[in-house]
Scaffold this motif. Structure first.
Motif, PDB file in Angstrom:
ATOM      1  N   GLY A 151       0.805  -1.204   0.000  1.00 44.43           N
ATOM      2  CA  GLY A 151       0.000   0.000   0.000  1.00 44.43           C
ATOM      3  C   GLY A 151       0.848   1.269   0.000  1.00 44.43           C
ATOM      4  O   GLY A 151       2.001   1.270  -0.428  1.00 44.43           O
ATOM      5  N   THR A 152       0.269   2.340   0.519  1.00 44.09           N
ATOM      6  CA  THR A 152       0.950   3.635   0.585  1.00 44.09           C
ATOM      7  C   THR A 152       0.686   4.274   1.941  1.00 44.09           C
ATOM      8  O   THR A 152      -0.421   4.162   2.482  1.00 44.09           O
ATOM      9  CB  THR A 152       0.451   4.576  -0.534  1.00 44.09           C
ATOM     10  N   GLU A 159       5.964  12.877   4.569  1.00 45.91           N
ATOM     11  CA  GLU A 159       6.651  11.903   3.709  1.00 45.91           C
ATOM     12  C   GLU A 159       5.675  10.825   3.243  1.00 45.91           C
ATOM     13  O   GLU A 159       4.971  10.207   4.043  1.00 45.91           O
ATOM     14  CB  GLU A 159       7.814  11.236   4.446  1.00 45.91           C
ATOM     15  N   GLN A 160       5.633  10.623   1.923  1.00 45.91           N
ATOM     16  CA  GLN A 160       4.804   9.578   1.331  1.00 45.91           C
ATOM     17  C   GLN A 160       5.704   8.422   0.899  1.00 45.91           C
ATOM     18  O   GLN A 160       6.731   8.629   0.255  1.00 45.91           O
ATOM     19  CB  GLN A 160       4.033  10.114   0.128  1.00 45.91           C
ATOM     20  N   THR A 161       5.320   7.224   1.270  1.00 45.80           N
ATOM     21  CA  THR A 161       6.165   6.077   0.988  1.00 45.80           C
ATOM     22  C   THR A 161       5.316   4.867   0.613  1.00 45.80           C
ATOM     23  O   THR A 161       4.230   4.657   1.162  1.00 45.80           O
ATOM     24  CB  THR A 161       7.056   5.744   2.208  1.00 45.80           C
ATOM     25  N   TYR A 183       2.610  -8.368   9.424  1.00 46.42           N
ATOM     26  CA  TYR A 183       3.187  -7.029   9.460  1.00 46.42           C
ATOM     27  C   TYR A 183       3.321  -6.443   8.057  1.00 46.42           C
ATOM     28  O   TYR A 183       3.512  -7.174   7.080  1.00 46.42           O
ATOM     29  CB  TYR A 183       4.571  -7.059  10.110  1.00 46.42           C
ATOM     30  N   ALA A 184       3.225  -5.126   7.992  1.00 44.71           N
ATOM     31  CA  ALA A 184       3.475  -4.388   6.750  1.00 44.71           C
ATOM     32  C   ALA A 184       4.469  -3.276   7.073  1.00 44.71           C
ATOM     33  O   ALA A 184       4.214  -2.444   7.951  1.00 44.71           O
ATOM     34  CB  ALA A 184       2.179  -3.805   6.191  1.00 44.71           C
ATOM     35  N   ALA A 185       5.610  -3.275   6.376  1.00 42.01           N
ATOM     36  CA  ALA A 185       6.692  -2.326   6.678  1.00 42.01           C
ATOM     37  C   ALA A 185       6.824  -1.282   5.569  1.00 42.01           C
ATOM     38  O   ALA A 185       6.812  -1.621   4.378  1.00 42.01           O
ATOM     39  CB  ALA A 185       8.012  -3.070   6.847  1.00 42.01           C
ATOM     40  N   TYR A 186       6.975  -0.032   5.984  1.00 44.24           N
ATOM     41  CA  TYR A 186       7.124   1.087   5.050  1.00 44.24           C
ATOM     42  C   TYR A 186       8.342   1.918   5.455  1.00 44.24           C
ATOM     43  O   TYR A 186       8.456   2.334   6.604  1.00 44.24           O
ATOM     44  CB  TYR A 186       5.851   1.943   5.046  1.00 44.24           C
ATOM     45  N   GLU A 187       9.218   2.136   4.492  1.00 43.70           N
ATOM     46  CA  GLU A 187      10.461   2.847   4.799  1.00 43.70           C
ATOM     47  C   GLU A 187      10.235   4.346   4.959  1.00 43.70           C
ATOM     48  O   GLU A 187       9.304   4.920   4.385  1.00 43.70           O
ATOM     49  CB  GLU A 187      11.492   2.612   3.693  1.00 43.70           C
ATOM     50  N   LEU A 188      11.105   4.951   5.765  1.00 44.26           N
ATOM     51  CA  LEU A 188      11.136   6.400   5.912  1.00 44.26           C
ATOM     52  C   LEU A 188      12.538   6.858   5.533  1.00 44.26           C
ATOM     53  O   LEU A 188      13.517   6.484   6.182  1.00 44.26           O
ATOM     54  CB  LEU A 188      10.823   6.805   7.361  1.00 44.26           C
ATOM     55  N   ARG A 201      -1.609   8.250   7.297  1.00 45.42           N
ATOM     56  CA  ARG A 201      -2.704   7.888   6.396  1.00 45.42           C
ATOM     57  C   ARG A 201      -2.247   6.642   5.641  1.00 45.42           C
ATOM     58  O   ARG A 201      -1.179   6.645   5.017  1.00 45.42           O
ATOM     59  CB  ARG A 201      -3.013   9.020   5.420  1.00 45.42           C
ATOM     60  N   PHE A 202      -3.038   5.605   5.713  1.00 41.86           N
ATOM     61  CA  PHE A 202      -2.656   4.304   5.164  1.00 41.86           C
ATOM     62  C   PHE A 202      -3.704   3.857   4.146  1.00 41.86           C
ATOM     63  O   PHE A 202      -4.897   3.805   4.456  1.00 41.86           O
ATOM     64  CB  PHE A 202      -2.540   3.292   6.299  1.00 41.86           C
ATOM     65  N   THR A 203      -3.244   3.550   2.925  1.00 40.70           N
ATOM     66  CA  THR A 203      -4.160   3.110   1.872  1.00 40.70           C
ATOM     67  C   THR A 203      -3.645   1.840   1.193  1.00 40.70           C
ATOM     68  O   THR A 203      -2.436   1.645   1.057  1.00 40.70           O
ATOM     69  CB  THR A 203      -4.347   4.190   0.789  1.00 40.70           C
ATOM     70  N   PHE A 204      -4.562   0.985   0.807  1.00 38.97           N
ATOM     71  CA  PHE A 204      -4.265  -0.161  -0.053  1.00 38.97           C
ATOM     72  C   PHE A 204      -5.584  -0.629  -0.669  1.00 38.97           C
ATOM     73  O   PHE A 204      -6.662  -0.257  -0.211  1.00 38.97           O
ATOM     74  CB  PHE A 204      -3.585  -1.299   0.716  1.00 38.97           C
ATOM     75  N   ASN A 205      -5.512  -1.408  -1.735  1.00 40.50           N
ATOM     76  CA  ASN A 205      -6.741  -1.840  -2.396  1.00 40.50           C
ATOM     77  C   ASN A 205      -6.943  -3.341  -2.307  1.00 40.50           C
ATOM     78  O   ASN A 205      -6.005  -4.102  -2.054  1.00 40.50           O
ATOM     79  CB  ASN A 205      -6.772  -1.378  -3.864  1.00 40.50           C
ATOM     80  N   ALA A 206      -8.188  -3.731  -2.521  1.00 37.95           N
ATOM     81  CA  ALA A 206      -8.576  -5.142  -2.511  1.00 37.95           C
ATOM     82  C   ALA A 206      -9.634  -5.355  -3.594  1.00 37.95           C
ATOM     83  O   ALA A 206     -10.288  -4.398  -4.036  1.00 37.95           O
ATOM     84  CB  ALA A 206      -9.129  -5.527  -1.146  1.00 37.95           C
ATOM     85  N   ASN A 207      -9.785  -6.594  -4.007  1.00 36.31           N
ATOM     86  CA  ASN A 207     -10.763  -6.890  -5.062  1.00 36.31           C
ATOM     87  C   ASN A 207     -11.163  -8.361  -5.031  1.00 36.31           C
ATOM     88  O   ASN A 207     -10.524  -9.181  -4.376  1.00 36.31           O
ATOM     89  CB  ASN A 207     -10.202  -6.528  -6.431  1.00 36.31           C
ATOM     90  N   TYR A 208     -12.213  -8.674  -5.774  1.00 34.69           N
ATOM     91  CA  TYR A 208     -12.588 -10.070  -5.988  1.00 34.69           C
ATOM     92  C   TYR A 208     -12.950 -10.263  -7.461  1.00 34.69           C
ATOM     93  O   TYR A 208     -13.285  -9.315  -8.173  1.00 34.69           O
ATOM     94  CB  TYR A 208     -13.748 -10.495  -5.079  1.00 34.69           C
TER      95      TYR A 208
END
Length: 229
Positions: A151-152, A159-161, A183-188, A201-208
């Motif tokens: 995700g993002t 900072e956006q990562t 766990y989900a890791a995001y670099e800084l 602010r945490f975003t990610f997508n999902a679908n079926y």
């Protein structure tokens, strides 16, 4: 005759004394050699044990990322895992749930901010820190695909990562009724202080999968703002 016998007797006595002295010397030499060989510090086993003890002590350096009980798998993304250290860590216990999609709920129960030293990934990137979320995906009403590790994140520092580090292969294709967590890791790229990030602010997508082109529910963007306090 008497003189000859006396001389021969003296000669034999000297032989006996000489033999006794040599025997005593041999016993003394053997005893010293035995004491030296019995000393464990002079054996191969002792030297190996000493080396192993030293190595074990070095591996127990709790500042090394590879020895971090929760996030040691992050060290698999480094060029030299024996050098990367965690110089500061701030943990936030949370009870945040996103139920904005009827097909799957997402819970974030912990966010950790890590400041690291000597971290270099295989692409040459050298982040100063990481934001790591612990998530649970549950109440799946159908088979879905979701990648929270890809995700993002936008921090309160601006900072956006994007997620590009894998701690474990726990997300992806999920079956109806499954419950997955990880766990989900995001670099800084920059991190002066682990307490400087106040919210994310945490975003990610999902679908079926569906054959219904009019099904607007097949794709969903999770978008959550999480206060860290």
């Amino acid at each position: 005759m008497h003189k000859y016998y006396s001389t021969l007797e003296d000669f034999e006595m000297k032989k006996i004394k000489l033999f006794g002295v040599l025997s005593l010397a041999l016993l003394t030499f053997t005893a010293c050699g035995s004491e030296k060989n019995d000393d464990p510090t002079n054996t191969t086993e002792a030297k190996t044990a000493s080396k192993t003890k030293k190595t074990t002590k070095e591996k127990k350096d709790t500042n090394l990322l590879i020895n971090n009980s929760e996030f040691k798998k992050l060290a698999d993304n480094t060029v030299d895992s024996e050098e990367t250290k965690v110089v500061a860590q701030k943990d936030y216990s949370l009870d945040f749930t996103d139920d904005s999609w009827t097909e799957m709920k997402v819970k974030v129960d912990k966010v950790s901010i890590l400041k690291v030293d000597d971290f270099e990934d295989f692409s040459g990137n050298k982040p100063e820190g990481f934001i790591i979320l612990h998530l649970s995906l549950f109440d799946l009403t159908r088979d879905v695909t979701a990648y929270p590790q890809q995700g993002t994140i936008l921090t309160s520092d601006g900072e956006q990562t994007d997620g590009s580090y894998s701690l474990d292969a726990w997300d992806g294709d999920l079956m109806k009724g499954a419950k997955k967590e990880g766990y989900a890791a995001y670099e800084l790229k920059k991190l002066d202080n682990v307490e400087s990030v106040k919210n994310i602010r945490f975003t990610f997508n999902a679908n079926y999968d569906t054959d219904d082109f009019d099904d607007n529910n097949a794709f969903h963007d999770y978008d959550m703002t999480i206060d860290l306090k």
